[in-house]
Write a protein that holds these residues in place. Structure first.
Motif, PDB file in Angstrom:
ATOM      1  N   LYS A  45       0.983  -1.373   0.064  1.00  0.00           N
ATOM      2  CA  LYS A  45      -0.041  -0.108   0.139  1.00  0.00           C
ATOM      3  C   LYS A  45       0.870   1.342   0.056  1.00  0.00           C
ATOM      4  CE  LYS A  45      -4.245   1.218   2.369  1.00  0.00           C
ATOM      5  NZ  LYS A  45      -5.044   1.278   3.514  1.00  0.00           N
ATOM      6  N   LYS A  46       1.799   0.984   0.810  1.00  0.00           N
ATOM      7  CA  LYS A  46       2.864   2.380   0.875  1.00  0.00           C
ATOM      8  C   LYS A  46       3.603   2.497  -0.356  1.00  0.00           C
ATOM      9  CE  LYS A  46       3.828   2.085   5.912  1.00  0.00           C
ATOM     10  NZ  LYS A  46       4.999   1.813   6.943  1.00  0.00           N
ATOM     11  N   LEU A  47       3.891   1.508  -0.984  1.00  0.00           N
ATOM     12  CA  LEU A  47       4.560   1.521  -2.331  1.00  0.00           C
ATOM     13  C   LEU A  47       3.716   2.195  -3.239  1.00  0.00           C
ATOM     14  CD1 LEU A  47       7.173   0.629  -3.114  1.00  0.00           C
ATOM     15  CD2 LEU A  47       6.444  -1.208  -4.120  1.00  0.00           C
ATOM     16  N   ALA A  48       2.448   1.923  -3.154  1.00  0.00           N
ATOM     17  CA  ALA A  48       1.400   2.467  -4.409  1.00  0.00           C
ATOM     18  C   ALA A  48       1.433   3.967  -4.077  1.00  0.00           C
ATOM     19  CB  ALA A  48      -0.103   1.780  -4.151  1.00  0.00           C
ATOM     20  N   ILE A  49       1.179   4.413  -2.690  1.00  0.00           N
ATOM     21  CA  ILE A  49       1.082   5.903  -2.327  1.00  0.00           C
ATOM     22  C   ILE A  49       2.274   6.682  -2.669  1.00  0.00           C
ATOM     23  CG2 ILE A  49       0.884   7.493  -0.382  1.00  0.00           C
ATOM     24  CD1 ILE A  49      -0.771   5.439   0.920  1.00  0.00           C
ATOM     25  N   LEU A  50       3.477   6.077  -2.507  1.00  0.00           N
ATOM     26  CA  LEU A  50       4.585   6.513  -2.977  1.00  0.00           C
ATOM     27  C   LEU A  50       4.683   6.803  -4.532  1.00  0.00           C
ATOM     28  CD1 LEU A  50       7.401   7.557  -1.704  1.00  0.00           C
ATOM     29  CD2 LEU A  50       8.328   5.455  -2.211  1.00  0.00           C
ATOM     30  N   PHE A  51       4.307   5.802  -5.235  1.00  0.00           N
ATOM     31  CA  PHE A  51       4.285   5.948  -6.847  1.00  0.00           C
ATOM     32  C   PHE A  51       3.333   6.855  -7.113  1.00  0.00           C
ATOM     33  CE2 PHE A  51       6.097   1.493  -7.379  1.00  0.00           C
ATOM     34  CZ  PHE A  51       7.277   1.982  -8.071  1.00  0.00           C
ATOM     35  N   LEU A  52       2.045   6.955  -6.557  1.00  0.00           N
ATOM     36  CA  LEU A  52       0.984   7.995  -6.821  1.00  0.00           C
ATOM     37  C   LEU A  52       1.540   9.339  -6.649  1.00  0.00           C
ATOM     38  CD1 LEU A  52      -1.952   8.131  -7.684  1.00  0.00           C
ATOM     39  CD2 LEU A  52      -2.406   8.460  -5.357  1.00  0.00           C
ATOM     40  N   LEU A  53       2.339   9.523  -5.215  1.00  0.00           N
ATOM     41  CA  LEU A  53       2.877  11.172  -5.087  1.00  0.00           C
ATOM     42  C   LEU A  53       3.761  11.207  -5.955  1.00  0.00           C
ATOM     43  CD1 LEU A  53       2.950  10.854  -1.133  1.00  0.00           C
ATOM     44  CD2 LEU A  53       1.358  12.292  -2.616  1.00  0.00           C
ATOM     45  N   THR A  54       4.824  10.379  -6.296  1.00  0.00           N
ATOM     46  CA  THR A  54       5.882  10.608  -7.368  1.00  0.00           C
ATOM     47  C   THR A  54       5.098  11.261  -8.661  1.00  0.00           C
ATOM     48  OG1 THR A  54       7.085   9.014  -6.121  1.00  0.00           O
ATOM     49  CG2 THR A  54       7.894   9.891  -8.316  1.00  0.00           C
ATOM     50  N   GLY A  55       4.216  10.416  -9.023  1.00  0.00           N
ATOM     51  CA  GLY A  55       3.632  10.705 -10.106  1.00  0.00           C
ATOM     52  C   GLY A  55       2.982  11.953 -10.136  1.00  0.00           C
ATOM     53  N   VAL A  56       2.298  12.544  -9.027  1.00  0.00           N
ATOM     54  CA  VAL A  56       1.533  13.688  -9.027  1.00  0.00           C
ATOM     55  C   VAL A  56       2.652  14.565  -9.288  1.00  0.00           C
ATOM     56  CG1 VAL A  56       0.293  15.093  -7.712  1.00  0.00           C
ATOM     57  CG2 VAL A  56      -0.530  12.965  -7.913  1.00  0.00           C
ATOM     58  N   CYS A  57       3.699  14.432  -8.379  1.00  0.00           N
ATOM     59  CA  CYS A  57       4.828  15.645  -8.301  1.00  0.00           C
ATOM     60  C   CYS A  57       5.456  15.709  -9.601  1.00  0.00           C
ATOM     61  CB  CYS A  57       5.839  15.267  -7.186  1.00  0.00           C
ATOM     62  SG  CYS A  57       5.379  15.376  -5.628  1.00  0.00           S
ATOM     63  N   THR A  58       5.621  14.578 -10.474  1.00  0.00           N
ATOM     64  CA  THR A  58       6.090  14.774 -11.840  1.00  0.00           C
ATOM     65  C   THR A  58       5.310  15.505 -12.732  1.00  0.00           C
ATOM     66  OG1 THR A  58       7.088  12.802 -11.050  1.00  0.00           O
ATOM     67  CG2 THR A  58       7.312  13.312 -13.616  1.00  0.00           C
ATOM     68  N   PHE A  59       4.087  14.818 -12.591  1.00  0.00           N
ATOM     69  CA  PHE A  59       3.011  15.758 -13.622  1.00  0.00           C
ATOM     70  C   PHE A  59       3.071  17.342 -13.216  1.00  0.00           C
ATOM     71  CE2 PHE A  59      -1.295  17.244 -13.825  1.00  0.00           C
ATOM     72  CZ  PHE A  59      -1.714  16.886 -15.105  1.00  0.00           C
ATOM     73  N   VAL A  60       2.920  17.666 -11.845  1.00  0.00           N
ATOM     74  CA  VAL A  60       2.825  19.098 -11.376  1.00  0.00           C
ATOM     75  C   VAL A  60       4.014  19.783 -12.208  1.00  0.00           C
ATOM     76  CG1 VAL A  60       2.890  20.625  -9.580  1.00  0.00           C
ATOM     77  CG2 VAL A  60       1.113  19.020  -9.573  1.00  0.00           C
ATOM     78  N   ASN A  61       5.158  19.269 -11.787  1.00  0.00           N
ATOM     79  CA  ASN A  61       6.645  19.570 -12.097  1.00  0.00           C
ATOM     80  C   ASN A  61       6.363  19.860 -13.728  1.00  0.00           C
ATOM     81  OD1 ASN A  61       7.861  20.319 -10.254  1.00  0.00           O
ATOM     82  ND2 ASN A  61       8.730  18.404 -10.048  1.00  0.00           N
ATOM     83  N   ALA A  62       6.203  18.929 -14.451  1.00  0.00           N
ATOM     84  CA  ALA A  62       6.180  18.942 -15.853  1.00  0.00           C
ATOM     85  C   ALA A  62       5.280  20.016 -16.543  1.00  0.00           C
ATOM     86  CB  ALA A  62       5.774  17.710 -16.521  1.00  0.00           C
ATOM     87  N   GLN A  63       3.947  20.466 -15.731  1.00  0.00           N
ATOM     88  CA  GLN A  63       2.950  21.189 -16.122  1.00  0.00           C
ATOM     89  C   GLN A  63       3.196  22.724 -15.914  1.00  0.00           C
ATOM     90  OE1 GLN A  63       0.131  19.742 -17.640  1.00  0.00           O
ATOM     91  NE2 GLN A  63       1.617  18.078 -17.660  1.00  0.00           N
ATOM     92  N   GLU A  64       2.562  23.454 -16.781  1.00  0.00           N
ATOM     93  CA  GLU A  64       2.944  24.833 -16.714  1.00  0.00           C
ATOM     94  C   GLU A  64       1.645  25.197 -15.530  1.00  0.00           C
ATOM     95  OE1 GLU A  64       4.239  26.360 -20.987  1.00  0.00           O
ATOM     96  OE2 GLU A  64       2.020  25.898 -20.758  1.00  0.00           O
ATOM     97  N   ASN A  65       2.106  26.062 -14.617  1.00  0.00           N
ATOM     98  CA  ASN A  65       1.012  26.565 -13.521  1.00  0.00           C
ATOM     99  C   ASN A  65       1.289  27.928 -13.048  1.00  0.00           C
ATOM    100  OD1 ASN A  65       3.348  26.480 -11.290  1.00  0.00           O
ATOM    101  ND2 ASN A  65       3.568  24.565 -12.324  1.00  0.00           N
ATOM    102  N   TYR A  66       0.367  28.141 -12.270  1.00  0.00           N
ATOM    103  CA  TYR A  66       0.732  29.189 -11.633  1.00  0.00           C
ATOM    104  C   TYR A  66       0.007  29.470 -10.255  1.00  0.00           C
ATOM    105  CZ  TYR A  66      -4.117  30.949 -13.317  1.00  0.00           C
ATOM    106  OH  TYR A  66      -5.553  30.968 -13.572  1.00  0.00           O
ATOM    107  N   PHE A  67       0.904  30.329  -9.383  1.00  0.00           N
ATOM    108  CA  PHE A  67       0.050  30.506  -7.994  1.00  0.00           C
ATOM    109  C   PHE A  67      -0.405  31.990  -7.844  1.00  0.00           C
ATOM    110  CE2 PHE A  67       0.990  32.481  -3.829  1.00  0.00           C
ATOM    111  CZ  PHE A  67       0.292  31.599  -3.020  1.00  0.00           C
ATOM    112  N   TYR A  68      -1.412  32.352  -7.039  1.00  0.00           N
ATOM    113  CA  TYR A  68      -1.899  33.517  -7.260  1.00  0.00           C
ATOM    114  C   TYR A  68      -2.338  33.988  -5.606  1.00  0.00           C
ATOM    115  CZ  TYR A  68      -6.723  31.950  -6.970  1.00  0.00           C
ATOM    116  OH  TYR A  68      -7.962  31.487  -6.550  1.00  0.00           O
ATOM    117  N   LEU A  69      -2.349  35.246  -5.362  1.00  0.00           N
ATOM    118  CA  LEU A  69      -2.686  35.722  -4.166  1.00  0.00           C
ATOM    119  C   LEU A  69      -3.554  36.954  -4.395  1.00  0.00           C
ATOM    120  CD1 LEU A  69      -0.761  36.081  -0.831  1.00  0.00           C
ATOM    121  CD2 LEU A  69      -1.967  37.858  -1.636  1.00  0.00           C
TER     122      LEU A  69
END
Lengths: 205, 206
Positions: A2-26
């Motif tokens: 289960k932990k391995l699956a979560i780790l893969f999922l988090l890594t996947g999300v981080c990689t996706f976010v890093n690869a994507q163009e994005n913006y933060f606003y206030l």
């Protein structure tokens, strides 16, 4: 496993976010309540909204993100006498609404012929939940009713890149908020407001 | 420098929307006046009343060493009593001595509620891993002590004309005025509140 699956999922999300163009606003958020304005109808300049959005696809036509906003509505009511069945109470008082909202949102960007234009207008919709604390202050006394509700927020705005070489930009938004947050004590069957936001954005593209 | 200015602006904007409360001067510049009356009472059936001249009662759950207690230390009791008397006289009742069988008795007292409460605070201090040590949260619990003094000025009109067989008197009217411990001008706010109490009780009239 289960932990391995979560780790893969988090890594996947981080990689996706890093690869994507994005913006933060206030943003600084100015709001005008539209519901039960006899109780509180004053415009509030005490609002803040922050959010993070990720573009989907390389065309920068769609984005999805998370938004958090908090606003304080306040209005002073001059001295008034309230008649009761066997007496009366006289006081001046302040009506307050402390609002906190969370939405997951999606945006569509109207991109013109010039793909590198520094202006990026958009329309979007946020759906989520919000909490309203309906409060009355009089002298040292305070009454409060807390209520959670479903929140829907259509909005239209524009992102402006200050210069082509900078990742800092400006943002302006108009929005309409509708919440099912109720208050029996203060006579709200729902709560809605319109708002205008201006703020800064940090762009990653 | 630019980054510090930007960060300061961001923090300022973020805090701007936090939970501000009303201006305390505006909140505390007048007392809340709450009145209740016996709906069966016929205030026109009474003619005389009696009340103290220079002493008001004090009911407290704290050590009663308060400056509003006695006339010797404070102008408060006489100020309050004179304003109550003026309002009752205006309602056409006549003041008589206590031993002259008054129809109504006027009680004036302050109810003080003193609360002392404590809160244990556990601040978290995080120091990062360095020189091979593990980073950790460092907690130093401490105790905050809060004292809250609240109080109401209370007026009562009691029925001395119809005392029951058990010697108990019926309270015909009560006015609560608070808070008298968090005022901008205690004497003025109290006299204004007394006027308001009678103003919102037009049934008190002979």
């Amino acid at each position: 496993m289960k932990k391995l699956a979560i780790l893969f999922l988090l890594t996947g999300v981080c990689t996706f976010v890093n690869a994507q163009e994005n913006y933060f606003y206030l943003n600084w958020d100015i709001n005008q309540p539209l519901t039960n304005t006899d109780w509180l109808g004053a415009t509030s300049a005490r609002g803040v909204k922050v959010g993070y959005r990720v573009f989907i696809g390389s065309e920068r036509k769609f984005s999805a993100g998370l938004d958090v906003n908090w606003t304080t509505f306040a209005e002073y009511k001059p001295t008034e006498t309230f008649e009761q069945t066997s007496g009366a109470i006289t006081t001046d008082y302040f009506n307050y609404i402390y609002q906190l909202g969370f939405t997951a949102s999606g945006q569509y960007y109207f991109r013109g012929e010039n793909k590198e234009s520094r202006f990026l207008p958009y329309a979007g919709l946020g759906l989520g939940a919000n909490k309203n604390d309906y409060s009355v202050f009089y002298n040292i006394y305070k009454e409060k009713e807390r209520s959670w509700g479903f929140l829907a927020r259509p909005e239209a705005g524009v992102l402006v890149r200050i210069s082509e070489r900078r990742r800092l930009g400006l943002m302006a938004v108009v929005h309409y908020d509708y919440s099912t947050s109720k208050s029996n004590d203060y006579n709200y069957s729902s709560f809605s407001s319109v708002g205008f936001q201006v703020g800064i954005i940090s762009m990653q593209w | 420098m630019k980054k510090i200015a930007l960060l300061t602006t961001l923090v300022g904007v973020a805090l701007w929307g936090c939970q501000p409360e009303p201006d305390s001067v505006k909140l505390l510049d007048q007392l809340v006046v709450s009145t209740h009356y016996d709906k069966n009472a016929n205030f026109k059936s009474y003619a005389t009343y009696s009340m103290s001249t220079d002493t008001i009662g004090f009911i407290s759950n704290a050590n009663p060493k308060d400056t509003i207690l006695t006339q010797k230390e404070s102008t408060y009791p006489r100020t309050v009593l004179q304003r109550v008397e003026a309002n009752i006289n205006k309602a056409n009742y006549t003041r008589v001595a206590k031993n002259a069988s008054p129809d109504l008795g006027i009680n004036v007292y302050v109810v003080n509620d003193y609360n002392l409460f404590q809160q244990v605070v556990y601040p978290s201090y995080y120091y990062p891993s360095y020189y091979g040590y593990y980073g950790s949260y460092y907690n130093y619990p401490y105790v905050n002590t809060y004292a809250q003094n609240t109080g109401a000025l209370v007026l009562e009109i009691v029925d001395l004309k119809n005392i029951g067989a058990d010697k108990k008197v019926n309270v015909l009217w009560t006015a609560y005025m608070g808070d008298v411990y968090s005022t901008i001008d205690l004497n003025k706010q109290s006299t204004d509140a007394i006027d308001q109490a009678f103003l919102q009780s037009p049934y008190i009239s002979k």
